[in-house]
Design an enzyme around this catalytic site. Structure first.
Site, PDB file in Angstrom:
ATOM      1  N   PRO A 113      -1.829 -54.241  35.799  1.00  0.00           N
ATOM      2  CA  PRO A 113      -2.181 -53.706  37.293  1.00  0.00           C
ATOM      3  C   PRO A 113      -1.166 -53.808  38.285  1.00  0.00           C
ATOM      4  O   PRO A 113      -1.356 -53.164  39.444  1.00  0.00           O
ATOM      5  CB  PRO A 113      -3.316 -54.706  37.588  1.00  0.00           C
ATOM      6  N   GLY A 114      -0.139 -54.054  38.016  1.00  0.00           N
ATOM      7  CA  GLY A 114       1.234 -53.585  38.882  1.00  0.00           C
ATOM      8  C   GLY A 114       1.891 -54.622  39.769  1.00  0.00           C
ATOM      9  O   GLY A 114       2.498 -54.339  40.535  1.00  0.00           O
ATOM     10  N   LYS A 116       4.310 -56.405  38.773  1.00  0.00           N
ATOM     11  CA  LYS A 116       5.815 -56.403  38.796  1.00  0.00           C
ATOM     12  C   LYS A 116       6.290 -55.207  39.306  1.00  0.00           C
ATOM     13  O   LYS A 116       7.576 -55.092  39.751  1.00  0.00           O
ATOM     14  CB  LYS A 116       5.934 -56.756  37.085  1.00  0.00           C
ATOM     15  N   ASP A 134       1.053 -46.704  32.187  1.00  0.00           N
ATOM     16  CA  ASP A 134      -0.004 -47.672  31.433  1.00  0.00           C
ATOM     17  C   ASP A 134      -1.154 -46.765  30.695  1.00  0.00           C
ATOM     18  O   ASP A 134      -1.259 -45.487  31.436  1.00  0.00           O
ATOM     19  CB  ASP A 134      -0.833 -48.349  32.384  1.00  0.00           C
ATOM     20  N   ASP A 181       6.596 -55.138  29.936  1.00  0.00           N
ATOM     21  CA  ASP A 181       6.158 -56.231  29.683  1.00  0.00           C
ATOM     22  C   ASP A 181       4.686 -55.821  28.903  1.00  0.00           C
ATOM     23  O   ASP A 181       3.617 -55.742  29.417  1.00  0.00           O
ATOM     24  CB  ASP A 181       5.814 -56.578  31.228  1.00  0.00           C
ATOM     25  N   CYS A 233       3.432 -62.971  28.037  1.00  0.00           N
ATOM     26  CA  CYS A 233       2.608 -64.208  28.424  1.00  0.00           C
ATOM     27  C   CYS A 233       2.401 -64.874  27.214  1.00  0.00           C
ATOM     28  O   CYS A 233       1.114 -65.323  27.123  1.00  0.00           O
ATOM     29  CB  CYS A 233       1.503 -64.006  29.633  1.00  0.00           C
TER      30      CYS A 233
HETATM   31  N1  SAM Z   1       3.284 -55.622  33.807  1.00  0.00           N
HETATM   32  C1  SAM Z   1       2.130 -55.575  34.206  1.00  0.00           C
HETATM   33  C2  SAM Z   1       1.724 -56.526  35.654  1.00  0.00           C
HETATM   34  O1  SAM Z   1       2.731 -57.347  35.799  1.00  0.00           O
HETATM   35  O2  SAM Z   1       0.830 -56.401  36.380  1.00  0.00           O
HETATM   36  C3  SAM Z   1       1.063 -56.242  33.227  1.00  0.00           C
HETATM   37  C4  SAM Z   1       1.053 -55.656  31.931  1.00  0.00           C
HETATM   38  S1  SAM Z   1      -0.003 -56.042  30.673  1.00  0.00           S
HETATM   39  C5  SAM Z   1       0.727 -57.692  30.003  1.00  0.00           C
HETATM   40  C6  SAM Z   1       0.318 -54.851  29.531  1.00  0.00           C
HETATM   41  C7  SAM Z   1      -0.265 -53.634  29.627  1.00  0.00           C
HETATM   42  O3  SAM Z   1       0.294 -52.768  28.938  1.00  0.00           O
HETATM   43  C8  SAM Z   1      -1.574 -53.256  29.900  1.00  0.00           C
HETATM   44  O4  SAM Z   1      -2.126 -52.977  31.296  1.00  0.00           O
HETATM   45  C9  SAM Z   1      -1.838 -52.312  28.844  1.00  0.00           C
HETATM   46  O5  SAM Z   1      -3.201 -51.295  29.313  1.00  0.00           O
HETATM   47  C10 SAM Z   1      -0.626 -51.526  28.635  1.00  0.00           C
HETATM   48  N2  SAM Z   1      -0.291 -51.038  27.503  1.00  0.00           N
HETATM   49  C11 SAM Z   1      -0.749 -51.262  26.155  1.00  0.00           C
HETATM   50  N3  SAM Z   1      -0.187 -50.422  25.258  1.00  0.00           N
HETATM   51  C12 SAM Z   1       0.767 -49.298  26.173  1.00  0.00           C
HETATM   52  C13 SAM Z   1       1.227 -48.233  25.709  1.00  0.00           C
HETATM   53  N4  SAM Z   1       1.475 -47.711  24.401  1.00  0.00           N
HETATM   54  N5  SAM Z   1       1.776 -47.467  26.608  1.00  0.00           N
HETATM   55  C14 SAM Z   1       1.780 -47.920  28.128  1.00  0.00           C
HETATM   56  N6  SAM Z   1       1.103 -48.985  28.454  1.00  0.00           N
HETATM   57  C15 SAM Z   1       0.332 -49.788  27.490  1.00  0.00           C
END
Ligand code: SAM
Length: 307
Positions: A113-114, A116, A134, A181, A233
């Site tokens: 959700p952003g 970072k 995303d 991430d 995480c």
């Molecule tokens: N960095 C985010 C933050 O700090 O708010 C949290 C990210 S979360 C750990 C991982 C994210 O990767 C999820 O929102 C998921 O939808 C996205 N995701 C999964 N596969 C993906 C892909 N192939 N391309 C882009 N995003 C992807």
């Protein structure tokens, strides 16, 4: 589970959103709300001992305030207006350690959700360009709202699978920094309720690690890339040190690990020689969620992608 048992020790961390305010103003605001400011912490013990309406400045990260774990600030005006971000300390490490200078072009590959992304925008002082991706439409919608609330400009957010983003597109020719991430097992998260522990079967871990290797490899293919932060995480070596080792091996001498936060007390597991350059975080050792961070840098200009 050790993670759940230690959860109550994790303080409430508050990142000051420097796009909208500054640390001194936030401290004054909380003082006016009846909180006592105890200054900058000198040790983890001071963070652990926090109680009542008291707060500290963190000892490791600038712009991070620390409150007792039971503090609920979700209705606080500073939070609802985007002046502060409620973000675990470990989750503040990736953007801080990526450290792009203002004006840089940066990719946040799995961004929603952003939190970072907004941290990156604050570090960039909204100067430069962030390309955030995303794959999940709902999470992208939430992220749009959060970025607006945080005052982030200069961020192009796309609902797109990062693996389909073309590193050779001239649009990305100045991208020198990538924050990666990716989705992970989440085994380091401490806020799960009882019974919510996602059982990480061997197959699930293998599938996640396969994705993480692919996405890390893809990120390293951006031609102007100088520095990348990989974070999860997860507590599992399969998603952390093993992913970094496998992908670095593929790239030969093109990229190297640099020591992430040398003074950080908790290091990567000794899965390979040099893995201590990575860092880990945990409720027991660093009073945070369980987390892993690796910082990679290009060593040779113009190294070709491996076959
Ligand atoms: N960095 C985010 C933050 O700090 O708010 C949290 C990210 S979360 C750990 C991982 C994210 O990767 C999820 O929102 C998921 O939808 C996205 N995701 C999964 N596969 C993906 C892909 N192939 N391309 C882009 N995003 C992807």
């Amino acid at each position: 589970k050790a993670v759940s048992a230690a959860a109550s020790q994790v303080p409430r961390y508050v990142r000051v959103n420097t796009l909208k305010t500054c640390v001194d103003d936030v401290i004054d605001f909380f003082k006016r709300q009846g909180y006592a400011y105890l200054g900058k912490a000198a040790s983890m013990e001071e963070l652990k001992a926090l109680s009542g309406k008291k707060f500290l400045l963190d000892l490791h990260l600038p712009e991070l305030l620390v409150f007792p774990s039971q503090t609920d600030l979700h209705d606080n005006l500073l939070y609802t207006s985007g002046h502060i971000i409620l973000q675990d300390k470990a989750s503040c490490l990736p953007a801080f350690l990526l450290g792009p200078v203002a004006g840089s072009h940066v990719i946040d590959a799995c961004a929603a959700p952003g939190n970072k992304t907004s941290h990156l925008a604050a570090i960039l002082k909204n100067k430069g360009q962030i390309f955030a991706f995303d794959v999940d439409p709902k999470r992208v919608a939430t992220m749009n709202t959060l970025l607006t609330r945080a005052g982030v400009t200069g961020c192009q957010l796309a609902q797109q699978d990062f693996l389909t983003v073309d590193p050779r597109d001239p649009k990305y020719s100045r991208v020198t920094h990538i924050l990666l991430d990716p989705s992970c097992s989440g085994s380091g998260m401490v806020t799960r309720g009882p019974g919510e522990e996602a059982a990480s079967s061997a197959e699930r871990l293998q599938a996640l690690a396969g994705f993480q290797r692919r996405v890390l490899h893809h990120a390293l293919s951006f031609p102007a890339l100088q520095r990348l932060v990989y974070s999860t995480c997860s507590l599992h070596q399969e998603e952390n040190e093993d992913v970094v080792q496998a992908v670095l091996q593929k790239w030969g001498s093109a990229f190297r690990l640099v020591t992430a936060f040398p003074s950080w007390p908790c290091r990567g597991l000794a899965a390979f020689s040099g893995a201590e350059s990575c860092l880990r975080a945990s409720p027991a050792e660093t009073l945070t969620h369980g987390f892993f961070v690796a910082v990679l840098e290009r060593c040779k200009e113009g190294a070709a992608a491996p076959s």
